[in-house]
Motif scaffolding. Structure first.
Motif, PDB file in Angstrom:
ATOM      1  N   PHE A  88       0.887  -1.028  -0.070  1.00 54.00           N
ATOM      2  CA  PHE A  88      -0.023   0.025   0.129  1.00 54.00           C
ATOM      3  C   PHE A  88       0.716   1.232  -0.145  1.00 54.00           C
ATOM      4  O   PHE A  88       0.621   2.166   0.736  1.00 54.00           O
ATOM      5  CB  PHE A  88      -1.061   0.005   1.305  1.00 54.00           C
ATOM      6  N   ASN A  89       1.528   1.299  -1.076  1.00 53.95           N
ATOM      7  CA  ASN A  89       2.535   2.429  -1.117  1.00 53.95           C
ATOM      8  C   ASN A  89       2.561   2.838  -2.832  1.00 53.95           C
ATOM      9  O   ASN A  89       1.503   2.315  -3.454  1.00 53.95           O
ATOM     10  CB  ASN A  89       3.896   2.186  -0.919  1.00 53.95           C
ATOM     11  N   LEU A  90       3.352   3.879  -3.254  1.00 49.91           N
ATOM     12  CA  LEU A  90       3.366   4.190  -4.568  1.00 49.91           C
ATOM     13  C   LEU A  90       4.680   3.682  -5.404  1.00 49.91           C
ATOM     14  O   LEU A  90       5.071   4.305  -6.327  1.00 49.91           O
ATOM     15  CB  LEU A  90       3.162   5.445  -4.828  1.00 49.91           C
ATOM     16  N   LEU A  91       5.359   2.475  -4.810  1.00 43.93           N
ATOM     17  CA  LEU A  91       6.389   2.182  -5.335  1.00 43.93           C
ATOM     18  C   LEU A  91       6.362   1.675  -6.783  1.00 43.93           C
ATOM     19  O   LEU A  91       5.247   0.833  -7.221  1.00 43.93           O
ATOM     20  CB  LEU A  91       7.057   0.852  -4.421  1.00 43.93           C
ATOM     21  N   SER A  92       7.491   1.957  -7.616  1.00 38.09           N
ATOM     22  CA  SER A  92       7.695   1.463  -8.907  1.00 38.09           C
ATOM     23  C   SER A  92       9.082   0.921  -9.256  1.00 38.09           C
ATOM     24  O   SER A  92       9.566   0.681  -8.442  1.00 38.09           O
ATOM     25  CB  SER A  92       7.361   2.665  -9.744  1.00 38.09           C
ATOM     26  N   GLY A  93       8.858   0.359 -10.490  1.00 33.80           N
ATOM     27  CA  GLY A  93      10.140  -0.429 -11.060  1.00 33.80           C
ATOM     28  C   GLY A  93      10.066  -1.707 -10.747  1.00 33.80           C
ATOM     29  O   GLY A  93       8.962  -2.430 -10.532  1.00 33.80           O
ATOM     30  N   LEU A  94      11.075  -2.648 -10.891  1.00 27.88           N
ATOM     31  CA  LEU A  94      11.122  -3.814 -10.934  1.00 27.88           C
ATOM     32  C   LEU A  94      11.265  -4.325  -9.344  1.00 27.88           C
ATOM     33  O   LEU A  94      11.814  -3.740  -8.482  1.00 27.88           O
ATOM     34  CB  LEU A  94      12.429  -4.540 -11.578  1.00 27.88           C
TER      35      LEU A  94
ATOM     36  N   SER B 253       2.422  -5.869  -1.996  1.00 32.14           N
ATOM     37  CA  SER B 253       1.005  -5.768  -2.748  1.00 32.14           C
ATOM     38  C   SER B 253       0.358  -4.299  -2.837  1.00 32.14           C
ATOM     39  O   SER B 253       0.997  -3.411  -1.858  1.00 32.14           O
ATOM     40  CB  SER B 253       0.110  -6.452  -1.762  1.00 32.14           C
ATOM     41  N   ASN B 254      -0.264  -3.889  -3.655  1.00 32.64           N
ATOM     42  CA  ASN B 254      -0.717  -2.312  -3.843  1.00 32.64           C
ATOM     43  C   ASN B 254       0.411  -1.500  -3.932  1.00 32.64           C
ATOM     44  O   ASN B 254       0.538  -0.478  -3.236  1.00 32.64           O
ATOM     45  CB  ASN B 254      -1.742  -2.262  -2.731  1.00 32.64           C
ATOM     46  N   ASN B 255       1.124  -1.888  -4.933  1.00 32.97           N
ATOM     47  CA  ASN B 255       1.958  -0.692  -5.370  1.00 32.97           C
ATOM     48  C   ASN B 255       1.807  -0.549  -6.934  1.00 32.97           C
ATOM     49  O   ASN B 255       0.721  -1.113  -7.573  1.00 32.97           O
ATOM     50  CB  ASN B 255       3.435  -1.326  -5.106  1.00 32.97           C
ATOM     51  N   GLN B 256       3.126  -0.100  -7.708  1.00 29.92           N
ATOM     52  CA  GLN B 256       3.083  -0.078  -9.067  1.00 29.92           C
ATOM     53  C   GLN B 256       4.015  -0.716  -9.748  1.00 29.92           C
ATOM     54  O   GLN B 256       4.639  -0.294 -10.619  1.00 29.92           O
ATOM     55  CB  GLN B 256       2.946   1.512  -9.441  1.00 29.92           C
ATOM     56  N   LEU B 257       4.576  -1.690  -9.076  1.00 32.29           N
ATOM     57  CA  LEU B 257       5.928  -2.607  -9.554  1.00 32.29           C
ATOM     58  C   LEU B 257       5.664  -3.391 -10.850  1.00 32.29           C
ATOM     59  O   LEU B 257       4.387  -3.824 -11.231  1.00 32.29           O
ATOM     60  CB  LEU B 257       6.003  -3.600  -8.404  1.00 32.29           C
ATOM     61  N   SER B 258       6.591  -3.476 -11.640  1.00 30.99           N
ATOM     62  CA  SER B 258       6.189  -3.943 -13.002  1.00 30.99           C
ATOM     63  C   SER B 258       7.337  -4.902 -13.241  1.00 30.99           C
ATOM     64  O   SER B 258       8.236  -5.288 -12.446  1.00 30.99           O
ATOM     65  CB  SER B 258       6.224  -3.011 -14.011  1.00 30.99           C
ATOM     66  N   GLY B 259       7.447  -5.483 -14.514  1.00 29.54           N
ATOM     67  CA  GLY B 259       8.464  -6.745 -14.823  1.00 29.54           C
ATOM     68  C   GLY B 259       8.021  -8.030 -14.351  1.00 29.54           C
ATOM     69  O   GLY B 259       6.923  -8.089 -14.133  1.00 29.54           O
ATOM     70  N   LEU B 260       9.200  -8.855 -14.523  1.00 30.88           N
ATOM     71  CA  LEU B 260       8.741 -10.197 -14.260  1.00 30.88           C
ATOM     72  C   LEU B 260       9.176 -10.475 -12.983  1.00 30.88           C
ATOM     73  O   LEU B 260       9.717  -9.841 -12.157  1.00 30.88           O
ATOM     74  CB  LEU B 260       9.815 -11.081 -15.308  1.00 30.88           C
ATOM     75  N   LEU B 261       8.562 -11.878 -12.499  1.00 27.38           N
ATOM     76  CA  LEU B 261       8.836 -12.347 -11.264  1.00 27.38           C
ATOM     77  C   LEU B 261      10.440 -12.736 -11.221  1.00 27.38           C
ATOM     78  O   LEU B 261      10.750 -13.600 -12.096  1.00 27.38           O
ATOM     79  CB  LEU B 261       7.950 -13.545 -10.875  1.00 27.38           C
TER      80      LEU B 261
ATOM     81  N   SER C 288       2.848 -12.146  -0.903  1.00 23.56           N
ATOM     82  CA  SER C 288       1.712 -11.170  -1.371  1.00 23.56           C
ATOM     83  C   SER C 288       2.326 -10.156  -2.523  1.00 23.56           C
ATOM     84  O   SER C 288       3.226  -9.272  -2.256  1.00 23.56           O
ATOM     85  CB  SER C 288       1.006 -10.577  -0.319  1.00 23.56           C
ATOM     86  N   LEU C 289       2.044 -10.307  -3.708  1.00 32.06           N
ATOM     87  CA  LEU C 289       2.443  -9.498  -4.838  1.00 32.06           C
ATOM     88  C   LEU C 289       1.161  -8.749  -5.553  1.00 32.06           C
ATOM     89  O   LEU C 289       1.315  -8.355  -6.752  1.00 32.06           O
ATOM     90  CB  LEU C 289       3.378 -10.123  -5.809  1.00 32.06           C
ATOM     91  N   ASP C 290       0.030  -8.847  -5.059  1.00 33.30           N
ATOM     92  CA  ASP C 290      -1.094  -8.438  -5.799  1.00 33.30           C
ATOM     93  C   ASP C 290      -1.199  -7.195  -5.915  1.00 33.30           C
ATOM     94  O   ASP C 290      -0.597  -6.313  -5.100  1.00 33.30           O
ATOM     95  CB  ASP C 290      -2.407  -9.118  -5.037  1.00 33.30           C
ATOM     96  N   HIS C 291      -2.093  -6.639  -7.026  1.00 31.54           N
ATOM     97  CA  HIS C 291      -2.376  -5.215  -7.280  1.00 31.54           C
ATOM     98  C   HIS C 291      -1.238  -4.479  -7.625  1.00 31.54           C
ATOM     99  O   HIS C 291      -0.655  -3.553  -6.978  1.00 31.54           O
ATOM    100  CB  HIS C 291      -3.263  -4.543  -6.028  1.00 31.54           C
ATOM    101  N   ASN C 292      -0.360  -5.115  -8.469  1.00 27.25           N
ATOM    102  CA  ASN C 292       0.756  -4.442  -9.101  1.00 27.25           C
ATOM    103  C   ASN C 292       0.715  -4.515 -10.659  1.00 27.25           C
ATOM    104  O   ASN C 292      -0.613  -4.767 -11.195  1.00 27.25           O
ATOM    105  CB  ASN C 292       2.214  -4.966  -8.695  1.00 27.25           C
ATOM    106  N   GLN C 293       1.679  -4.354 -11.372  1.00 19.38           N
ATOM    107  CA  GLN C 293       1.496  -4.393 -12.812  1.00 19.38           C
ATOM    108  C   GLN C 293       2.635  -5.468 -13.160  1.00 19.38           C
ATOM    109  O   GLN C 293       3.172  -5.187 -14.427  1.00 19.38           O
ATOM    110  CB  GLN C 293       1.922  -2.967 -13.377  1.00 19.38           C
ATOM    111  N   LEU C 294       2.834  -6.443 -12.595  1.00 24.49           N
ATOM    112  CA  LEU C 294       3.604  -7.327 -13.090  1.00 24.49           C
ATOM    113  C   LEU C 294       3.290  -8.293 -14.186  1.00 24.49           C
ATOM    114  O   LEU C 294       2.214  -8.558 -14.494  1.00 24.49           O
ATOM    115  CB  LEU C 294       3.806  -8.816 -11.974  1.00 24.49           C
TER     116      LEU C 294
END
Length: 594
Positions: free
Chosen positions: A219-225, A242-250, A264-270
């Motif tokens: 529950f932050n606004l973290l981004s990147g891999l 969870s609940n950030n803006q993390l992207s890329g592969l696992l 828990s990695l839900d609600h990101n952009q993975l």
């Protein structure tokens, strides 16, 4: 499911209590004193007290006299041999909004040179920045500033605390990036920065956390891999990003954490696939990857996770076919959610239908035919088969579902009379909207309706008859009967639904006046009475509903002055359009009192 979700977090409780419980004893057990407190420490504590403008906890009222180590200063513990303050533990009750401290953290606390534990949590209204002076507390092993209103950046100087093993700043309003200097914590076991407004990447300097056991940045606004360095922390048991803006592969190394229990990695952009290496998480009990952009098939290797009881892969782009789970695969599974992927199941797979599961969520999985028959219906507590193509089978469907609490069958093609439905006694939530249900609403809402029922949504059906009388003792919070064929008058007994927060009776044929007793529903936040045949005035008693955020009286036969008070006179004019003769703000002013 939410209860199950937190069970895994409770697994961390013994670890946290092992280091915190001796501190809380400071409030009840005072060691034999051989020295009064140092004057410098007393002054530092009084500096904190001076910055607290209001204290409804009444803790600080005990901070009087010259001996802060005598046992009378609540929350303060000292080394009896030296008279130096070692522990400051001020904890407010998490759920009581009337108990708090209002003010700011005083930099004077940075003068407590021998402080080992600082816990100031649950105070709600302690605002302002974290003082830079805290970086001088070189003896500190625990810094817990949870559930306050702290603002600004995390001071980079905190990285100069060599002995810190717990840092928790959860539940504040902290902004900016996570300082790379936090990577200096060689002994850190628990890092919790959740529920803030932190942005930017996860620092690669975290590679130094060789002792880390728990990481919560949710529950932050973290981004990147997600940095591959997480795989270096072989002692990790808990990860929540969870609940950030993390992207890329696992990251591949993530699946080498043999002690990891909760991921828990839900609600990101993975993106990408769930790799076969997931079988390496041999201790995993909780896996949530929902609401990402994962594609491909669910790997068959997931069946080797012997301890996994919670699996949520919903709202991704996962595709057919599902893995074939043999009899001994996933032996601990209790909760599964595969909703809203690119799955075309047709029927509920046997390895799901025949298990003793608590939660089964298969919404939007292209299920067809009759409602499924579960082998162990008595184990189900939550069932979601919404947004499918189910057509029949309601008769006897609820037989033996004695523990069912939440039911979602909305947006199917179910066609049955409410007379045919016999709901479990302890059910708390029913959502069967947008089907072809007929019959009278009184079949569900009557004098035998359970007091456990909190949510009822049967909107978008063909239900007829009148609105029933509402008995005392009901706990309904959501009542949605919109878009049906309900007639008759709006009953005054609506005031018995004292817990109601959301009510929608729109698009029916309800007549008569709006009962003044509606104004007694002080918890109401959403009200939609539009497109009916209501007459008379909007009662001024509705001004008593001060929490109302949305209301619509559109397309009725109402007349008279709109109640002139917030929020009614500031709702948009469209909320009152297409009536006979409503007037007053936000519509044109009434011409005469009459």
């Amino acid at each position: 499911m939410q209860i199950l979700r937190w069970v895994s977090k409770l697994l961390l409780l013994p670890f946290f209590l092992a280091v915190v419980s001796p501190l809380s004893l400071a409030q009840t057990i005072t060691p034999l004193q051989t020295s009064v407190c140092a004057e410098a420490d007393r002054v530092a504590l009084l500096g904190f007290k001076a910055r607290i403008l209001k204290d409804t906890t009444d803790i600080l009222s005990s901070w009087i006299g010259k001996d802060c180590c005598g046992g009378d200063w609540e929350g303060v513990q000292c080394n009896p041999a030296t008279g130096r303050v070692t522990d400051l533990v001020l904890q407010g009750p998490a759920r009581d909004s009337g108990i708090y401290m209002r003010g700011t953290l005083s930099p004077s606390l940075g003068s407590l040179a021998f402080l080992e534990v600082m816990v100031i949590s649950g105070m709600k209204h302690i605002a302002g920045p974290i003082p830079e002076s805290f970086s001088s507390l070189t003896h500190l092993t625990q810094l817990v500033l949870e559930d306050n209103s702290l603002e600004g950046n995390i001071p980079p100087g905190l990285g100069r605390l060599p002995l810190l093993n717990i840092l928790s700043l959860n539940g504040n309003h902290l902004r900016g990036q996570i300082p790379p200097s936090l990577g200096n914590f060689k002994k850190l076991q628990q890092l919790s920065l959740a529920r803030n407004l932190l942005s930017g990447p996860i620092p690669t300097t975290f590679q130094n956390f060789l002792s880390l056991q728990s990481l919560d940045l949710s529950f932050n606004l973290l981004s990147g891999l997600i940095p591959d360095i997480l795989g270096h922390f072989q002692n990790l048991t808990f990860i929540d990003l969870s609940n950030n803006q993390l992207s890329g592969l696992l990251p591949p190394s993530l699946f080498s954490l043999v002690k990891l229990q909760d991921l828990s990695l839900d609600h990101n952009q993975l993106t990408g696939r769930i790799p076969n290496q997931i079988a390496g998480l041999k201790s995993l009990t909780h896996l949530s990857l929902s609401s990402n952009r994962l594609t491909g098939q669910i790997p068959a290797s997931i069946s080797s996770l012997q301890n996994l009881w919670y699996l949520n892969l919903s709202r991704n782009g996962l595709s057919d076919p599902l893995p074939v789970i043999q009899g001994r695969g996933l032996p601990s599974l209790l909760s599964i959610d595969l909703s809203y992927n690119h799955l075309s199941l047709g029927t509920v797979p046997g390895w799901i239908k025949d298990r003793q599961l608590s939660d089964v969520h298969l919404a939007g999985c292209k299920l067809g035919g009759n409602l499924p028959k579960f082998t162990r219906p008595d184990s189900l507590s939550s069932l979601d088969l919404s947004d499918n193509f189910l057509v029949d089978g309601i008769a006897g469907f609820f037989t033996n579902m004695s523990n069912l609490q939440k039911l979602k069958l909305s947006n199917n093609q179910l066609k049955f009379d409410l007379l045919d439905i016999k709901l479990p006694d302890g059910i708390s939530s029913i959502e069967i909207q947008s089907n072809q249900l007929s019959g009278f609403l009184s079949r569900i809402l009557n004098n035998r309706t359970s007091s456990f029922l909190e949510v009822l949504d049967v909107s978008g059906n063909q239900i007829s008859g009148t609105m029933p009388e509402f008995i005392e003792g009901l706990s309904l919070k959501v009542l949605n009967i919109g878009s049906n064929k309900i007639t008759g008058q709006f009953p005054g007994s609506i005031s018995n639904l004292k817990e109601l927060e959301r009510m929608d009776i729109s698009r029916n044929q309800i007549t008569g006046t709006i009962p003044s007793t509606l104004g007694l529903l002080s918890n109401l936040q959403w009200l939609d009475l539009s497109i009916n045949r209501l007459t008379g005035k909007i009662p001024t008693s509705l001004l008593g509903i001060t929490n109302l955020r949305h209301a619509s009286f559109r397309a009725n036969r109402l007349c008279g002055e709109i109640p002139q008070g917030r929020p009614y006179n500031i709702f948009p004019a469209g909320a009152y359009a297409h009536n006979l003769c409503l007037c007053g703000k936000p519509l044109p002013l009434c011409r005469t009192k009459k």
